[in-house]
Motif scaffolding. Structure first.
Motif, PDB file in Angstrom:
ATOM      1  N   THR A  85       0.853  -1.189   0.000  1.00  0.00           N
ATOM      2  CA  THR A  85       0.000   0.000   0.000  1.00  0.00           C
ATOM      3  C   THR A  85       0.886   1.235   0.000  1.00  0.00           C
ATOM      4  O   THR A  85       1.694   1.430   0.913  1.00  0.00           O
ATOM      5  CB  THR A  85      -0.929   0.003   1.223  1.00  0.00           C
ATOM      6  N   ARG A  86       0.735   2.060  -0.975  1.00  0.00           N
ATOM      7  CA  ARG A  86       1.631   3.210  -1.150  1.00  0.00           C
ATOM      8  C   ARG A  86       1.118   4.416  -0.361  1.00  0.00           C
ATOM      9  O   ARG A  86      -0.085   4.652  -0.259  1.00  0.00           O
ATOM     10  CB  ARG A  86       1.761   3.574  -2.629  1.00  0.00           C
ATOM     11  N   ASP A  87       2.073   5.165   0.135  1.00  0.00           N
ATOM     12  CA  ASP A  87       1.794   6.432   0.810  1.00  0.00           C
ATOM     13  C   ASP A  87       2.169   7.544  -0.166  1.00  0.00           C
ATOM     14  O   ASP A  87       3.353   7.836  -0.380  1.00  0.00           O
ATOM     15  CB  ASP A  87       2.597   6.542   2.111  1.00  0.00           C
ATOM     16  N   HIS A  88       1.161   8.164  -0.757  1.00  0.00           N
ATOM     17  CA  HIS A  88       1.421   9.121  -1.837  1.00  0.00           C
ATOM     18  C   HIS A  88       2.093  10.396  -1.335  1.00  0.00           C
ATOM     19  O   HIS A  88       2.859  11.030  -2.066  1.00  0.00           O
ATOM     20  CB  HIS A  88       0.110   9.457  -2.550  1.00  0.00           C
ATOM     21  N   THR A 138      -3.022   5.257   4.267  1.00  0.00           N
ATOM     22  CA  THR A 138      -4.416   5.293   3.845  1.00  0.00           C
ATOM     23  C   THR A 138      -4.668   4.211   2.791  1.00  0.00           C
ATOM     24  O   THR A 138      -3.923   4.086   1.826  1.00  0.00           O
ATOM     25  CB  THR A 138      -4.766   6.674   3.270  1.00  0.00           C
ATOM     26  N   GLY A 139      -5.741   3.456   2.991  1.00  0.00           N
ATOM     27  CA  GLY A 139      -6.074   2.390   2.063  1.00  0.00           C
ATOM     28  C   GLY A 139      -5.465   1.052   2.410  1.00  0.00           C
ATOM     29  O   GLY A 139      -5.580   0.105   1.618  1.00  0.00           O
ATOM     30  N   PHE A 140      -4.811   0.945   3.568  1.00  0.00           N
ATOM     31  CA  PHE A 140      -4.209  -0.331   3.962  1.00  0.00           C
ATOM     32  C   PHE A 140      -5.304  -1.341   4.281  1.00  0.00           C
ATOM     33  O   PHE A 140      -6.226  -1.070   5.055  1.00  0.00           O
ATOM     34  CB  PHE A 140      -3.300  -0.125   5.175  1.00  0.00           C
ATOM     35  N   LYS A 141      -5.208  -2.513   3.692  1.00  0.00           N
ATOM     36  CA  LYS A 141      -6.220  -3.557   3.850  1.00  0.00           C
ATOM     37  C   LYS A 141      -5.831  -4.443   5.029  1.00  0.00           C
ATOM     38  O   LYS A 141      -4.790  -5.082   5.028  1.00  0.00           O
ATOM     39  CB  LYS A 141      -6.330  -4.383   2.566  1.00  0.00           C
TER      40      LYS A 141
END
Length: 449
Positions: free
Chosen positions: A55-58, A250-253
């Motif tokens: 999961t990338r951290d933009h 954000t968006g980590f599953k």
């Protein structure tokens, strides 16, 4: 005789039969065929695949792109400052483009940052040159001054690094690679180390040793955070004694059973970074990994910007007893560390130290570097047009200005001589054509002189 009707269906069936007979047609699936079968393969689970699927951290990736542009600008500035008159022609800089690592033309790169680089036409050579702006020069001098003022803090960082090592020594080459991350001056070997003989000792040309152990410094940054969590948030001691701050992108599953595993890992005891476990060796893999996580956390906490390249981090594997695959270990704990692949390198970032792309607890060196980064972020905004060529001539170096002035004097003298010769020749021609006496010509020449 039966007639064969070549319809669309018959033509398709005939083409299929011909392909099978010729051997050019192979079925992708089937138990008994002459072609090559495609078998199902088990997906590979490695550090590389997990790095690509993480999961990338933009925000952190964007920060790394900005820091890469700043690094390129600092390398170009260093090349220009090494010149004799502290300016360089664009033709000369274009020869170093590949050595710097630029993938665009040097002129286009310099024009992107007018707050750092000033492009002008040389008054004598009449070619395009580049020099460093006064704003950038002042910030570089301010950074050097801040580093000199915080010399005692830098020495404490070096002592803590030496205390983290297994035998109290560090390789000078590995230390040189991370000098900017630790806030060290470039000449720290000659200007700083001899001032503190009671703390640091240069054992050999390539080994730095610790002179005395300091119990006051043997407190990890994570232990200060745990004390704050225990006293301010009134959490249970079992939850904070061996815990680490977790901050997922954000968006980590979160998969099923992940929270329970994380809770058990947080309560797992381990040997703290500054404690030695030679007398009681640990054979539990999870406890060994947690100890290495604590060492990496403390190492990143000692840096100025809480960032260190993964390639340079590998130079400390043996001296800090981290004999594991560091990339796999860092990817295993995405709530503590983040690996960014932006900026043509893999960089490890301490997640808890950043919020919205800025450092949560800034330090004096970081504040100056942030000002320099703001020059990169400003781009072409708030840049005034050059007023006149004379104004630029005043900003040029004195050597070039004197050279220009000398050449202009030589040109004026040559033009005056030519004008005198031209006037005398034209007057002599007039005397000859109008048949004036020679005395009249000499008298007029004396009067002119």
């Amino acid at each position: 005789m039966a007639s064969i009707v070549f319809g669309p269906g018959n033509m398709h069936a005939l083409s299929v039969r011909l392909r099978i007979l010729s051997g050019s047609w192979t079925f992708q699936y089937g138990p008994f065929i002459c072609g090559v079968q495609r078998r199902w393969k088990k997906p590979v689970d490695s550090a590389r695949t997990r790095l690509e699927s993480r999961t990338r951290d933009h925000r952190l990736d964007k920060l790394m792109v900005q820091l890469r542009n700043l690094k390129l600008a600092l390398v170009v500035r260093e090349l220009i400052s090494q010149q004799r008159n502290e300016y360089a022609s664009l033709q000369l800089l274009s020869k170093w483009r590949h050595e710097v690592g630029l993938n665009i033309e040097i002129g286009a790169f310099l024009k992107k940052y007018p707050h750092i680089f000033q492009i002008y036409v040389h008054p004598v050579k009449r070619n395009h040159c580049c020099k460093i702006t006064q704003k950038m020069t002042d910030l570089i001098a301010e950074e050097e001054a801040v580093i000199r003022e915080n010399e005692t803090n830098i020495v404490q960082r070096l002592k803590k690094l030496l205390m983290l090592s297994t035998n109290g020594t560090l390789n000078m080459h590995a230390l040189w690679l991370v000098r900017r991350e630790l806030g060290l001056p470039d000449d720290y070997r000659s200007s700083m180390l001899p001032k503190y003989p009671h703390d640091l000792y240069l054992e050999s040309p390539d080994t730095l040793s610790l002179v005395s152990w300091d119990d006051e410094l043997a407190v990890a940054k994570i232990e200060e955070w745990r004390k704050k969590e225990y006293t301010e948030k009134w959490l249970a001691e079992s939850e904070t004694k061996y815990a680490f701050p977790i901050n997922f992108p954000t968006g980590f599953k979160i998969e099923k059973g992940f929270r329970e595993k994380l809770k058990n890992w947080q309560r797992l005891p381990y040997t703290k970074p500054y404690e030695k476990n030679d007398l009681h060796p640990i054979h539990n893999v999870e406890r060994i990994e947690k100890r290495i996580v604590g060492i990496l956390h403390e190492l990143l906490s000692l840096t100025v910007e809480k960032i260190i390249p993964l390639e340079r981090l590998s130079h400390f594997r043996r001296v800090f007893a981290m004999e594991v695959n560091l990339r796999e270990l860092l990817l295993k704990y995405p709530g503590i560390f983040y690996i960014s692949t932006k900026g043509s390198a893999q960089t490890v970032i301490l997640r808890e130290s950043y919020s919205k792309g800025c450092l949560v607890e800034p330090n004096p060196v970081y504040n100056v570097r942030r000002k320099i980064l703001d020059l990169i972020l400003s781009g072409c905004r708030n840049v005034s047009e050059p007023e006149t060529a004379a104004l630029f001539a005043e900003e040029y170096d004195q050597a070039s200005f004197h050279e220009l002035q000398q050449n202009m004097c030589q040109v004026d003298t040559a033009n005056t001589v030519l004008e005198l010769e031209t006037d005398s020749d034209s007057y002599r021609t007039k005397c000859i054509t109008e048949k004036l006496p020679y005395q009249h010509f000499c008298a007029s020449q004396e009067k002119r002189d």
